[in-house]
Design a protein around this motif. Structure first.
Motif, mmCIF file in Angstrom:
data_model
loop_
_atom_site.group_PDB
_atom_site.id
_atom_site.type_symbol
_atom_site.label_atom_id
_atom_site.label_comp_id
_atom_site.label_asym_id
_atom_site.label_seq_id
_atom_site.Cartn_x
_atom_site.Cartn_y
_atom_site.Cartn_z
ATOM 1 N N GLY A 172 0.941 -1.218 0.020
ATOM 2 C CA GLY A 172 -0.061 0.001 -0.096
ATOM 3 C C GLY A 172 0.867 1.167 0.041
ATOM 4 O O GLY A 172 2.108 1.194 0.222
ATOM 5 N N VAL A 173 0.170 2.361 -0.444
ATOM 6 C CA VAL A 173 0.811 3.770 -0.157
ATOM 7 C C VAL A 173 -0.127 4.796 0.358
ATOM 8 O O VAL A 173 -1.265 4.600 0.056
ATOM 9 C CB VAL A 173 1.555 4.196 -1.802
ATOM 10 C CG1 VAL A 173 0.210 4.294 -2.489
ATOM 11 C CG2 VAL A 173 2.301 5.663 -1.392
ATOM 12 N N ARG A 174 0.452 5.508 0.993
ATOM 13 C CA ARG A 174 -0.505 6.617 1.675
ATOM 14 C C ARG A 174 0.003 7.999 1.618
ATOM 15 O O ARG A 174 1.263 8.056 1.969
ATOM 16 C CB ARG A 174 -0.645 6.479 3.192
ATOM 17 C CG ARG A 174 -1.503 7.191 3.795
ATOM 18 C CD ARG A 174 -1.460 6.694 5.742
ATOM 19 N NE ARG A 174 -2.200 7.760 6.311
ATOM 20 C CZ ARG A 174 -3.287 7.549 6.972
ATOM 21 N NH1 ARG A 174 -4.012 6.392 6.924
ATOM 22 N NH2 ARG A 174 -3.935 8.419 7.752
ATOM 23 N N TYR A 175 -0.835 9.083 1.112
ATOM 24 C CA TYR A 175 -0.108 10.285 0.840
ATOM 25 C C TYR A 175 -0.971 11.336 2.026
ATOM 26 O O TYR A 175 -2.218 11.290 1.899
ATOM 27 C CB TYR A 175 -0.493 10.834 -0.623
ATOM 28 C CG TYR A 175 0.202 10.067 -1.526
ATOM 29 C CD1 TYR A 175 1.475 10.417 -1.933
ATOM 30 C CD2 TYR A 175 -0.423 8.975 -2.048
ATOM 31 C CE1 TYR A 175 2.119 9.847 -2.753
ATOM 32 C CE2 TYR A 175 0.236 8.351 -3.178
ATOM 33 C CZ TYR A 175 1.492 8.723 -3.422
ATOM 34 O OH TYR A 175 2.158 7.928 -4.322
ATOM 35 N N GLU A 176 -0.312 12.073 2.835
ATOM 36 C CA GLU A 176 -0.904 13.047 3.918
ATOM 37 C C GLU A 176 -0.510 14.226 3.673
ATOM 38 O O GLU A 176 0.608 14.437 3.595
ATOM 39 C CB GLU A 176 -0.432 12.584 5.029
ATOM 40 C CG GLU A 176 -0.871 11.069 5.788
ATOM 41 C CD GLU A 176 -0.368 10.512 6.972
ATOM 42 O OE1 GLU A 176 0.254 11.484 7.530
ATOM 43 O OE2 GLU A 176 -0.644 9.450 7.337
ATOM 44 N N LEU A 177 -1.651 15.267 3.767
ATOM 45 C CA LEU A 177 -1.198 16.638 3.533
ATOM 46 C C LEU A 177 -1.783 17.219 5.056
ATOM 47 O O LEU A 177 -2.984 17.011 5.433
ATOM 48 C CB LEU A 177 -1.787 17.168 2.600
ATOM 49 C CG LEU A 177 -1.819 18.904 2.537
ATOM 50 C CD1 LEU A 177 -0.405 19.111 2.391
ATOM 51 C CD2 LEU A 177 -2.529 19.649 1.474
ATOM 52 N N THR A 178 -1.128 17.813 6.001
ATOM 53 C CA THR A 178 -1.464 18.251 7.075
ATOM 54 C C THR A 178 -1.528 19.698 7.232
ATOM 55 O O THR A 178 -0.719 20.253 6.606
ATOM 56 C CB THR A 178 -0.514 17.804 8.326
ATOM 57 O OG1 THR A 178 -0.296 16.350 8.313
ATOM 58 C CG2 THR A 178 -0.832 18.599 9.547
ATOM 59 N N LEU A 179 -2.989 20.357 7.531
ATOM 60 C CA LEU A 179 -3.071 21.802 7.737
ATOM 61 C C LEU A 179 -3.203 22.131 9.141
ATOM 62 O O LEU A 179 -3.531 21.423 9.839
ATOM 63 C CB LEU A 179 -4.417 21.980 6.967
ATOM 64 C CG LEU A 179 -4.485 21.243 5.513
ATOM 65 C CD1 LEU A 179 -5.799 21.741 4.990
ATOM 66 C CD2 LEU A 179 -3.335 21.938 4.731
ATOM 67 N N ASP A 180 -2.699 23.291 9.444
ATOM 68 C CA ASP A 180 -2.992 23.873 10.942
ATOM 69 C C ASP A 180 -4.237 24.305 10.984
ATOM 70 O O ASP A 180 -5.114 24.309 10.326
ATOM 71 C CB ASP A 180 -1.830 24.797 11.039
ATOM 72 C CG ASP A 180 -1.749 26.145 10.261
ATOM 73 O OD1 ASP A 180 -2.841 26.330 9.510
ATOM 74 O OD2 ASP A 180 -0.975 27.016 10.044
ATOM 75 N N LYS A 181 -4.549 24.693 12.128
ATOM 76 C CA LYS A 181 -5.939 25.137 12.466
ATOM 77 C C LYS A 181 -6.269 26.406 11.810
ATOM 78 O O LYS A 181 -7.660 26.575 11.636
ATOM 79 C CB LYS A 181 -5.922 25.678 14.010
ATOM 80 C CG LYS A 181 -5.183 26.792 14.656
ATOM 81 C CD LYS A 181 -5.009 26.768 15.986
ATOM 82 C CE LYS A 181 -4.331 28.180 16.625
ATOM 83 N NZ LYS A 181 -4.307 27.988 18.093
ATOM 84 N N ASN A 182 -5.574 27.124 10.990
ATOM 85 C CA ASN A 182 -5.753 28.284 10.141
ATOM 86 C C ASN A 182 -6.076 27.671 8.847
ATOM 87 O O ASN A 182 -6.150 28.460 7.778
ATOM 88 C CB ASN A 182 -4.829 29.243 10.342
ATOM 89 C CG ASN A 182 -4.675 29.909 11.515
ATOM 90 O OD1 ASN A 182 -5.787 29.860 12.694
ATOM 91 N ND2 ASN A 182 -3.587 29.873 12.221
ATOM 92 N N GLY A 183 -5.874 26.470 8.396
ATOM 93 C CA GLY A 183 -5.916 25.847 6.879
ATOM 94 C C GLY A 183 -4.621 25.744 6.218
ATOM 95 O O GLY A 183 -4.721 25.749 5.044
ATOM 96 N N ASN A 184 -3.647 26.201 6.681
ATOM 97 C CA ASN A 184 -2.028 26.332 6.131
ATOM 98 C C ASN A 184 -1.344 25.012 6.079
ATOM 99 O O ASN A 184 -1.388 24.505 7.090
ATOM 100 C CB ASN A 184 -1.281 27.346 6.620
ATOM 101 C CG ASN A 184 -1.971 28.935 6.859
ATOM 102 O OD1 ASN A 184 -2.551 29.295 5.718
ATOM 103 N ND2 ASN A 184 -1.793 29.491 7.873
ATOM 104 N N PRO A 185 -0.975 24.769 4.758
ATOM 105 C CA PRO A 185 -0.112 23.235 4.788
ATOM 106 C C PRO A 185 1.153 23.335 5.535
ATOM 107 O O PRO A 185 1.848 24.483 5.572
ATOM 108 C CB PRO A 185 0.257 23.332 3.195
ATOM 109 C CG PRO A 185 -0.844 24.042 2.573
ATOM 110 C CD PRO A 185 -1.187 25.169 3.492
#
Length: 573
Positions: free
Chosen positions: A387-400
């Motif tokens: 498997g492969v997983r791609y994650e994008l994390t945003l802070d509480k203001n919506g900024n990557p």
């Protein structure tokens, strides 16, 4: 611990296990095949010891024993700061333990079959933080699947002129299915191992301690009714708690919800009169979102994963009469001793729960042995996962603030023992059976590639691939329909020293217990003057599987430009 939990949870768990007559029968069905395999193959002491531990775990899953010998934990390591700028700054996993219960119900309709599947999983994960301290996480998640399946068709030929009378030549089975799945989960964080482990064990007993309650609560066909009953006034909380649906009082550190497409296939390929090769596989394409309740960060992710199994299975009944007399006597004695031990364990369990002796007569024991010793089988099963997983994390203001790609692979070689018994009513044949598997050789491999989007170099590289605004980041980094629009090029950036990379190898210890009830309808059509073609529509009415798996870190490395992969001491000590 639990909301509105007034009763003793340990007593409730023991009572749940006492209600699991299915588990008792499954153990009785499979133990003949397991012990027969031991005696027929003449395995050495090392392998036999591993089998003993695996059988203990299977008995524990069925509620026949309370505890097996614990696995030794690695020693704690003192905290330390990160000194190498190329070393990853995220926590590394050094061990996880998981227990899951899965059930599948297949209902044949006119042209297709309706297939539902659900799984409840509890995971205990141990991690090392960037400063070297340890933390523990307990994950509790349930998935449900609904699908449309092709009827499994097996074609065989009956030769009316065979020397010994009409003989059937079996053909291959095959079936496929496709549908949708949805998963919801919660993660609880701990800084104390004992507290985490106690919580892990309580969740296991509460959520998946009883296969009947679990199936009713999680299957898409019945789950809505159980959910509704849990909302009734006055009695709803008691029903929800009894069925394993009530939530603990502890606040989760993260929650997630995901869903997507799922599909699979299964079949059986005959390799002669006594050997067959059953196989199956399935895959998922899933989008999800995880919310961290402490930091307020949101992680949007996409993952695709697949797993497949291929076994070589030997029907011991077919070869029984071909074995030397002395070998048959050894195997028979082993099977009888194992069945006596299993029946004794059941009697002790019932005595502990109901407070009185529950004993079978010698005639009753002999009758059970005659029924259960029919049709045992042994074999080897190979399971692979990728498997492969791609994650994008945003802070509480919506900024990557972060991007991660995780690749994983797993390969498990199982030894397998089982047994089955069936009967025919009209043109319908019903077969019930059970089997156990325990890992022989097994490993898991993971690679993590991470971008710190607060780092100017990583941010510039990410914008070059994904665009400069959050919408483009989401569209190109974790959207399954734009998978190859930018993510593939990132591998070159990592290989040239961008971001951070880590890779792990885990030793896997896994065992499982499974019970099935299958139905099969036969139809016969003429083929020529001497032969006829016999088609069998086969459908799985019910299948319940229980599995334990532990992954322990064997090695960890991170990538250092100019040197290649180096040992990651923070993780390995």
């Amino acid at each position: 611990m639990w909301r509105n939990w007034r009763a003793n949870p340990n007593a409730s768990a023991a009572r749940d296990r006492g209600e699991g007559a299915f588990a008792y029968m499954a153990v009785l069905l499979l133990v003949a095949g397991i012990v027969g395999a031991l005696f027929l193959t003449g395995v050495g002491g090392t392998v036999a010891g591993g089998m003993q531990a695996a059988v203990c775990k299977v008995f524990h899953a069925a509620g026949l024993v309370k505890q097996c010998a614990p696995v030794a934990m690695p020693p704690s390591r003192p905290g330390r700061p990160i000194a190498d700028p190329d070393e990853p700054t995220h926590a590394c996993t050094i061990r996880n333990e998981r227990r899951y219960l899965e059930e599948t119900v297949t209902i044949p309709v006119r042209y297709v079959d309706v297939r539902t599947n659900s799984r409840g999983t509890i995971v205990l994960t141990e991690k090392v933080q960037p400063d070297g301290t340890r933390v523990w996480e307990v994950e509790d998640f349930t998935w449900g699947e609904g699908a449309v399946a092709t009827p499994t068709i097996r074609k065989s030929t009956i030769d009316a002129d065979a020397p010994g009378g009409p003989a059937e030549s079996k053909g291959p089975d095959f079936g496929a299915w496709a549908g949708v799945s949805i998963t919801n989960g919660k993660i609880y964080s701990f800084t104390n191992e004992k507290e985490a482990r106690d919580f892990f064990n309580m969740l296991k007993d509460h959520r998946i301690g009883n296969p009947v309650k679990f199936s009713l609560r999680t299957n898409p066909l019945t789950g809505w009714a159980v959910w509704g009953a849990g909302k009734l006034p006055w009695v709803g909380d008691d029903i929800d708690r009894f069925m394993g649906g009530s939530e603990p009082d502890r606040k989760p550190s993260a929650e997630y919800l995901e869903g997507g497409l799922t599909a699979g296939f299964n079949g059986d390929l005959p390799l002669g009169d006594i050997v067959s090769a059953p196989f199956k596989g399935r895959g998922w394409l899933v989008n999800g979102q995880r919310k961290d309740t402490k930091s307020g960060n949101t992680t949007i992710y996409f993952q695709d994963r697949a797993e497949g199994e291929l076994a070589v299975q030997i029907d011991m009944t077919s070869i029984w009469n071909r074995l030397p007399k002395g070998l048959r006597e050894r195997a028979s004695k082993g099977i009888d001793d194992a069945l006596d031990a299993a029946i004794g364990a059941i009697e002790e369990q019932l005595k502990g729960e109901y407070g009185r002796d529950v004993m079978m007569s010698p005639d009753q024991r002999d009758e059970i042995k005659k029924s259960i010793s029919a049709n045992p089988d042994v074999g080897i099963n190979v399971k692979g996962r990728i498997g492969v997983r791609y994650e994008l994390t945003l802070d509480k203001n919506g900024n990557p603030v972060g991007f991660k790609k995780i690749d994983h692979k797993q390969l498990i070689f199982y030894l397998r023992g089982g047994a089955k018994k069936g009967g025919t009513v009209g043109d319908e044949r019903v077969t019930g059976g059970g089997n156990a598997q325990w890992s022989w050789v097994a490993n898991r491999w993971e690679t993590e590639k991470t971008l710190d989007l607060k780092n100017p170099d990583d941010r510039q590289a990410a914008e070059r691939f994904f665009g400069s605004n959050p919408g483009d980041f989401i569209a190109k980094s974790v959207n399954p329909f734009t998978r190859w629009s930018g993510r593939g090029g990132l591998d070159d950036y990592f290989a040239n020293g961008g971001g951070t990379m880590a890779r792990y190898t885990f030793d896997t210890d896994a065992d499982s217990l499974k019970g099935t009830v299958n139905g099969e309808r036969s139809t016969t059509t003429p083929k020529d003057d001497t032969k006829s073609k016999k088609s069998k529509r086969k459908y799985g009415l019910l299948e319940i599987g229980d599995e334990d798996e532990t992954n322990t870190l064997a090695s960890a490395e991170y990538y250092k430009p100019g040197q290649g992969w180096v040992k990651w001491s923070r993780c390995t000590g």
